[in-house]
Design a protein around this motif. Structure first.
Motif, PDB file in Angstrom:
ATOM      1  N   ARG A   1      38.885  30.835  40.292  1.00  0.00           N
ATOM      2  CA  ARG A   1      37.444  31.212  40.506  1.00  0.00           C
ATOM      3  C   ARG A   1      37.363  32.298  41.694  1.00  0.00           C
ATOM      4  O   ARG A   1      36.690  33.228  41.679  1.00  0.00           O
ATOM      5  N   VAL A   2      38.077  31.967  42.447  1.00  0.00           N
ATOM      6  CA  VAL A   2      38.003  32.990  43.795  1.00  0.00           C
ATOM      7  C   VAL A   2      38.870  34.164  43.385  1.00  0.00           C
ATOM      8  O   VAL A   2      38.233  35.223  43.798  1.00  0.00           O
ATOM      9  N   ARG A   3      39.905  34.256  42.599  1.00  0.00           N
ATOM     10  CA  ARG A   3      40.437  35.264  42.060  1.00  0.00           C
ATOM     11  C   ARG A   3      39.276  36.278  41.228  1.00  0.00           C
ATOM     12  O   ARG A   3      39.528  37.494  41.260  1.00  0.00           O
ATOM     13  N   ALA A   4      38.803  35.438  40.408  1.00  0.00           N
ATOM     14  CA  ALA A   4      37.880  36.295  39.358  1.00  0.00           C
ATOM     15  C   ALA A   4      36.618  36.590  40.391  1.00  0.00           C
ATOM     16  O   ALA A   4      36.482  38.062  39.938  1.00  0.00           O
ATOM     17  N   LEU A   5      36.190  36.207  41.388  1.00  0.00           N
ATOM     18  CA  LEU A   5      35.064  36.792  42.005  1.00  0.00           C
ATOM     19  C   LEU A   5      35.666  38.038  42.931  1.00  0.00           C
ATOM     20  O   LEU A   5      34.974  39.097  42.926  1.00  0.00           O
ATOM     21  N   TRP A   6      36.606  37.810  43.442  1.00  0.00           N
ATOM     22  CA  TRP A   6      36.984  38.723  44.668  1.00  0.00           C
ATOM     23  C   TRP A   6      38.496  39.398  44.657  1.00  0.00           C
ATOM     24  O   TRP A   6      38.733  40.256  45.316  1.00  0.00           O
ATOM     25  N   GLY A   7      39.080  38.848  43.458  1.00  0.00           N
ATOM     26  CA  GLY A   7      40.616  39.603  43.559  1.00  0.00           C
ATOM     27  C   GLY A   7      41.225  39.486  44.516  1.00  0.00           C
ATOM     28  O   GLY A   7      41.493  38.707  45.446  1.00  0.00           O
ATOM     29  N   GLU A   8      41.701  40.779  45.061  1.00  0.00           N
ATOM     30  CA  GLU A   8      42.631  40.905  46.189  1.00  0.00           C
ATOM     31  C   GLU A   8      41.893  41.250  47.534  1.00  0.00           C
ATOM     32  O   GLU A   8      42.393  41.541  48.586  1.00  0.00           O
ATOM     33  N   ARG A   9      40.513  41.193  47.523  1.00  0.00           N
ATOM     34  CA  ARG A   9      39.678  41.343  48.552  1.00  0.00           C
ATOM     35  C   ARG A   9      39.685  40.263  49.547  1.00  0.00           C
ATOM     36  O   ARG A   9      39.392  40.481  50.587  1.00  0.00           O
ATOM     37  N   VAL A  10      39.962  39.172  49.220  1.00  0.00           N
ATOM     38  CA  VAL A  10      40.334  37.975  50.047  1.00  0.00           C
ATOM     39  C   VAL A  10      41.739  37.298  49.574  1.00  0.00           C
ATOM     40  O   VAL A  10      42.481  37.736  48.708  1.00  0.00           O
ATOM     41  N   GLU A  11      42.217  36.534  50.637  1.00  0.00           N
ATOM     42  CA  GLU A  11      43.665  35.883  50.579  1.00  0.00           C
ATOM     43  C   GLU A  11      43.209  34.559  50.077  1.00  0.00           C
ATOM     44  O   GLU A  11      42.307  33.852  50.608  1.00  0.00           O
ATOM     45  N   HIS A  12      43.983  33.903  49.192  1.00  0.00           N
ATOM     46  CA  HIS A  12      43.704  32.540  48.829  1.00  0.00           C
ATOM     47  C   HIS A  12      44.950  31.677  49.118  1.00  0.00           C
ATOM     48  O   HIS A  12      45.997  32.236  48.739  1.00  0.00           O
TER      49      HIS A  12
END
Length: 448
Positions: A105-116
């Motif tokens: 879900r993190v990747r779907a919402l923000w992609g590479e704009r945040v680090e997970h």
């Protein structure tokens, strides 16, 4: 803002040592957990280094760290993160989850704009490596994730921590009773507990927070954003069906609720033979099983994976993707929200209401006690005492467009009245956000 515990309280060292010793003794079971879950969700076989805070890369510049355990918490944090990404694109974000679905879900919402990365286990060495590697200047923890070693580690390094959208059910409070002496000390190290409701705030105080630490901010879930794609999804959905059909949606269902969904759909189709069920299981590992169960019941089943839409002759359509549930709520006449026919505690009831869909749920709602109470009092929710009652409520609503309309209007009004937690949360954490380039430049000029 209150003064928080910056030094060890009496007895802290002994309690931490006992807690950490127990975690080290039990640490082999973490491998068993990852392996057993991995047979159901292969993602659990990957990225074990993050679970133990072993990172191959070198530490980077400081970040703002946000922890959201899984999908629900990520969704609750989304309005806050989205605003700050727009207002402060200079901030480096590190977002941790515990589950692979939260990661997706993190990747779907923000992609590479945040680090997970995954949150490491609460072992002293792991938490120390995590904090040393990412160097957070601020920690934001969503809802009820209280890991003592991580909180103490932040305190020891001078990292301010906020518990945002904080909720604590009476059941969860009872579950902490054995660890309350330790949890209470850890809780008193945070800068603020931003509680969803006064009742949540009182329970956090019973757990150990001081009255000065607790602020009732409201629930970020009321600041839910309607998906931009909603109209497009509705149009494509209607075109795929080729004719008007009654539609109901079973959302976030768990393994023990699947038989009830099958029985309810069979009951409803006796009255509406062309009724379509949209079915979104809570956990991806259940997608294939739910599809098989519906097929075994004798129905024609379609699935969303690959961008497919329901075929005109489908009886059941399984939403086996992540991040699309809210848009599909908008395609249904009425929705049942699962996790509520068993003592799981329920799931987000505001999302279907936000897109104009009447909502039915079961009786187990302790994770959403305040929201369900307010929706029920406003006439925006039907609560069934068991699966039979849930089926009866769905049948009554499918037969009564006027009541459905009244419910959706009541839900929209309630959401509008409940909004504001986002702005209050932004104001609360503003002082501890990293200084912007303009602020640093101004400080340098002042100093010179």
């Amino acid at each position: 803002m209150p003064n928080v515990a910056k030094r060890k309280e009496p007895g802290e060292g002994v309690l931490r040592a006992l807690y950490s010793f127990a975690l080290y003794v039990l640490s082999p079971f973490t491998l068993y957990h990852l392996i057993s879950r991995g047979f159901r969700v292969h993602e659990y076989f990957r990225r074990w280094d993050e679970r133990y805070a072993t990172y191959g890369s070198q530490p980077r510049r400081p970040c703002v760290w946000l922890h959201a355990v899984s999908v629900g918490e990520v969704n609750a944090a989304a309005p806050l993160v989205n605003v700050l990404l727009r207002q402060r694109p200079d901030i480096r974000w590190v977002i941790t989850t515990i589950t692979p679905t939260g990661s997706e879900r993190v990747r779907a919402l923000w992609g590479e704009r945040v680090e997970h990365v995954y949150l490491p286990y609460d072992l002293p060495g792991s938490t120390a490596r995590f904090l040393q590697h990412f160097q957070p200047s601020l920690g934001l923890i969503m809802e009820t994730e209280l890991w003592p070693n991580m909180l103490f580690g932040c305190r020891d390094l001078g990292i301010p921590v906020y518990i945002l959208n904080a909720r604590l059910s009476a059941r969860s409070l009872r579950g902490y009773r054995l660890l309350r002496p330790l949890i209470g000390r850890a809780l008193r190290t945070v800068k603020c507990v931003a509680a969803q409701s006064a009742a949540d705030g009182r329970r956090f105080q019973k757990l150990g927070a001081t009255a000065a630490q607790v602020q009732v901010i409201g629930n970020l879930k009321y600041d839910v954003a309607v998906p931009d794609c909603l109209d497009a999804v509705r149009a494509a959905f209607s075109a795929a069906l080729a004719r008007p059909r009654p539609v109901w949606l079973a959302a976030s269902t768990h393994e023990g609720e699947e038989a009830a969904v099958i029985a309810i759909h069979r009951r409803l189709r006796a009255r509406w033979p062309d009724l379509l069920l949209l079915w979104a299981p809570r956990h991806p590992e259940r997608f294939a099983r739910v599809q098989a169960l519906a097929a075994e019941a004798g129905w024609k089943v379609g699935t969303r994976r690959g961008g497919h839409w329901p075929r005109p002759d489908d009886d059941v359509f399984v939403i086996d993707t992540l991040g699309e549930l809210m848009a599909f709520y908008g395609c249904a006449d009425v929705a049942f929200v699962g996790g509520s026919l068993q003592p799981i505690g329920g799931h987000n009831l505001l999302e279907p209401a936000a897109v104009g869909t009447a909502v039915v749920t079961g009786p187990h709602l302790h994770n959403f006690a305040e929201i369900s109470r307010r929706m029920d009092e406003a006439g925006a929710l039907r609560i069934g005492a068991d699966a039979e009652a849930v089926g009866a409520a769905l049948e009554a609503l499918l037969a009564d467009p006027g009541t459905r309309q009244a419910m959706t209007e009541a839900g929209a009004t309630l959401i509008e009245q409940g909004q504001g937690a986002l702005q209050r949360t932004l104001a609360l954490v503003a002082a501890d956000l990293p200084a912007s380039a303009d602020e640093l430049a101004g400080a340098a000029v002042t100093a010179s």
